[in-house]
Scaffold this motif. Structure first.
Motif, mmCIF file in Angstrom:
data_model
loop_
_atom_site.group_PDB
_atom_site.id
_atom_site.type_symbol
_atom_site.label_atom_id
_atom_site.label_comp_id
_atom_site.label_asym_id
_atom_site.label_seq_id
_atom_site.Cartn_x
_atom_site.Cartn_y
_atom_site.Cartn_z
ATOM 1 N N MET A 153 0.844 -1.189 0.000
ATOM 2 C CA MET A 153 0.000 0.000 0.000
ATOM 3 C C MET A 153 0.885 1.246 0.000
ATOM 4 S SD MET A 153 -2.761 1.114 2.840
ATOM 5 C CE MET A 153 -4.211 1.853 2.226
ATOM 6 N N ASP A 154 0.563 2.201 -0.854
ATOM 7 C CA ASP A 154 1.332 3.441 -0.920
ATOM 8 C C ASP A 154 1.059 4.306 0.297
ATOM 9 O OD1 ASP A 154 2.423 2.731 -3.290
ATOM 10 O OD2 ASP A 154 1.112 3.959 -4.533
ATOM 11 N N ARG A 155 2.118 4.830 0.878
ATOM 12 C CA ARG A 155 1.980 5.743 2.006
ATOM 13 C C ARG A 155 1.673 7.148 1.534
ATOM 14 N NH1 ARG A 155 7.564 3.977 4.286
ATOM 15 N NH2 ARG A 155 7.404 2.453 2.682
ATOM 16 N N PHE A 156 2.152 7.498 0.339
ATOM 17 C CA PHE A 156 1.949 8.833 -0.213
ATOM 18 C C PHE A 156 1.399 8.705 -1.623
ATOM 19 C CE2 PHE A 156 5.616 9.274 2.672
ATOM 20 C CZ PHE A 156 5.104 10.218 3.540
ATOM 21 N N SER A 157 0.502 9.591 -1.965
ATOM 22 C CA SER A 157 -0.012 9.645 -3.323
ATOM 23 C C SER A 157 1.079 10.201 -4.237
ATOM 24 C CB SER A 157 -1.232 10.561 -3.350
ATOM 25 O OG SER A 157 -1.523 10.952 -4.671
ATOM 26 N N PRO A 158 1.145 9.717 -5.464
ATOM 27 C CA PRO A 158 2.116 10.299 -6.408
ATOM 28 C C PRO A 158 1.927 11.801 -6.606
ATOM 29 C CG PRO A 158 1.235 8.239 -7.272
ATOM 30 C CD PRO A 158 0.450 8.558 -6.024
ATOM 31 N N LEU A 159 0.713 12.306 -6.359
ATOM 32 C CA LEU A 159 0.452 13.747 -6.500
ATOM 33 C C LEU A 159 1.258 14.578 -5.518
ATOM 34 C CD1 LEU A 159 -3.433 13.703 -6.962
ATOM 35 C CD2 LEU A 159 -1.677 13.996 -8.726
ATOM 36 N N VAL A 160 1.629 13.984 -4.375
ATOM 37 C CA VAL A 160 2.416 14.692 -3.367
ATOM 38 C C VAL A 160 3.776 15.103 -3.933
ATOM 39 C CG1 VAL A 160 3.625 14.375 -1.161
ATOM 40 C CG2 VAL A 160 1.277 13.580 -1.425
ATOM 41 N N PHE A 161 4.315 14.287 -4.819
ATOM 42 C CA PHE A 161 5.667 14.506 -5.321
ATOM 43 C C PHE A 161 5.738 15.496 -6.475
ATOM 44 C CE2 PHE A 161 5.692 10.084 -3.663
ATOM 45 C CZ PHE A 161 6.482 10.334 -2.564
ATOM 46 N N ARG A 162 4.634 15.745 -7.158
ATOM 47 C CA ARG A 162 4.670 16.591 -8.362
ATOM 48 C C ARG A 162 5.174 18.009 -8.107
ATOM 49 N NH1 ARG A 162 -0.496 14.069 -11.005
ATOM 50 N NH2 ARG A 162 0.478 12.252 -11.944
ATOM 51 N N PRO A 163 4.707 18.706 -7.054
ATOM 52 C CA PRO A 163 5.242 20.063 -6.846
ATOM 53 C C PRO A 163 6.742 20.076 -6.566
ATOM 54 C CG PRO A 163 3.265 19.715 -5.518
ATOM 55 C CD PRO A 163 3.638 18.396 -6.115
ATOM 56 N N VAL A 196 16.161 7.714 -0.361
ATOM 57 C CA VAL A 196 16.413 8.487 0.854
ATOM 58 C C VAL A 196 15.370 8.065 1.884
ATOM 59 C CG1 VAL A 196 16.528 10.779 1.885
ATOM 60 C CG2 VAL A 196 17.327 10.426 -0.462
ATOM 61 N N ARG A 197 15.855 7.535 3.005
ATOM 62 C CA ARG A 197 14.959 7.082 4.077
ATOM 63 C C ARG A 197 15.302 7.843 5.346
ATOM 64 N NH1 ARG A 197 12.601 2.437 2.102
ATOM 65 N NH2 ARG A 197 13.693 1.574 0.317
ATOM 66 N N ILE A 198 14.273 8.410 5.968
ATOM 67 C CA ILE A 198 14.470 9.162 7.202
ATOM 68 C C ILE A 198 13.970 8.296 8.347
ATOM 69 C CG2 ILE A 198 13.913 11.268 8.460
ATOM 70 C CD1 ILE A 198 13.700 12.668 5.742
ATOM 71 N N ASP A 199 14.902 7.910 9.215
ATOM 72 C CA ASP A 199 14.592 7.017 10.333
ATOM 73 C C ASP A 199 13.456 7.564 11.185
ATOM 74 O OD1 ASP A 199 16.783 5.609 9.416
ATOM 75 O OD2 ASP A 199 18.096 6.175 11.071
ATOM 76 N N GLY A 200 12.605 6.659 11.661
ATOM 77 C CA GLY A 200 11.532 7.036 12.571
ATOM 78 C C GLY A 200 10.366 7.744 11.904
ATOM 79 N N THR A 201 10.362 7.798 10.576
ATOM 80 C CA THR A 201 9.262 8.435 9.839
ATOM 81 C C THR A 201 8.807 7.493 8.733
ATOM 82 O OG1 THR A 201 10.555 9.483 8.078
ATOM 83 C CG2 THR A 201 10.394 10.681 10.177
ATOM 84 N N LEU A 202 7.738 7.856 8.078
ATOM 85 C CA LEU A 202 7.267 7.100 6.919
ATOM 86 C C LEU A 202 7.936 7.550 5.632
ATOM 87 C CD1 LEU A 202 3.422 7.025 7.688
ATOM 88 C CD2 LEU A 202 5.103 5.218 8.061
#
Length: 163
Positions: free
Chosen positions: A1-11, A40-46
């Protein structure tokens, strides 16, 4: 399951790609990275992002932990949030040597992505100058840089005290 919509990345993609188009150094960096990817992975976050360069254009997506469904990235970086922010302003090699940032895959590719993002950083002050005038934009930029510097120093002190 995607945590973020691809639309989040467009801007974010648009901002980075516009900055690449505005910088000859960033264009050269992007061309050299064609077909390469960085997770890029930020520990303790999604937050787990993948940046891929295709035809000199940055494409962002959610990094998938399933290596079978999602081919391994050329390079990967991971670390705690404050340390990842320090990558943008500090000496990345010192952070990696100290073990604050974990890197896997091609270190050369990771460094080239850092150079690309450095050259493609947006000129916020120029955008503000178009709205407020050069003098006011410079004053706003100085104020924001001062707050940013204070925040980075405070974050570093907090990280030192917690370790």
């Amino acid at each position: 399951m995607d945590r973020f919509s691809p639309l989040v990345f467009r801007p974010i993609e648009s901002l980075i790609n516009h900055s690449i188009d505005s910088s000859p150094e960033a264009q050269l960096s992007a061309a050299a990275l064609d077909g390469q990817s960085l997770d890029v992975r930020i520990d303790g976050t999604l937050i787990a992002l993948r940046m891929v360069i295709v035809g000199g254009v940055v494409q962002l997506s959610q990094a998938d932990g399933d290596e079978v469904a999602n081919a391994a990235a050329t390079a990967s970086l991971s670390g705690p949030p404050i340390t990842m922010l320090r990558l943008l302003t500090g000496d990345p090699q010192a952070l990696i040597r100290a073990g604050d940032i974990r890197i896997s895959g091609s270190t050369d590719t990771a460094e080239r992505f850092r150079e690309l993002l450095y050259h493609a950083r947006p000129d916020i002050e120029a955008g503000l100058a178009a709205i407020f005038g050069q003098s006011a934009a410079h004053q706003l930029g100085s104020f924001v840089r001062g707050i940013s510097d204070f925040g980075m120093r405070a974050g570093e002190k907090l990280a030192q005290r917690m370790s």
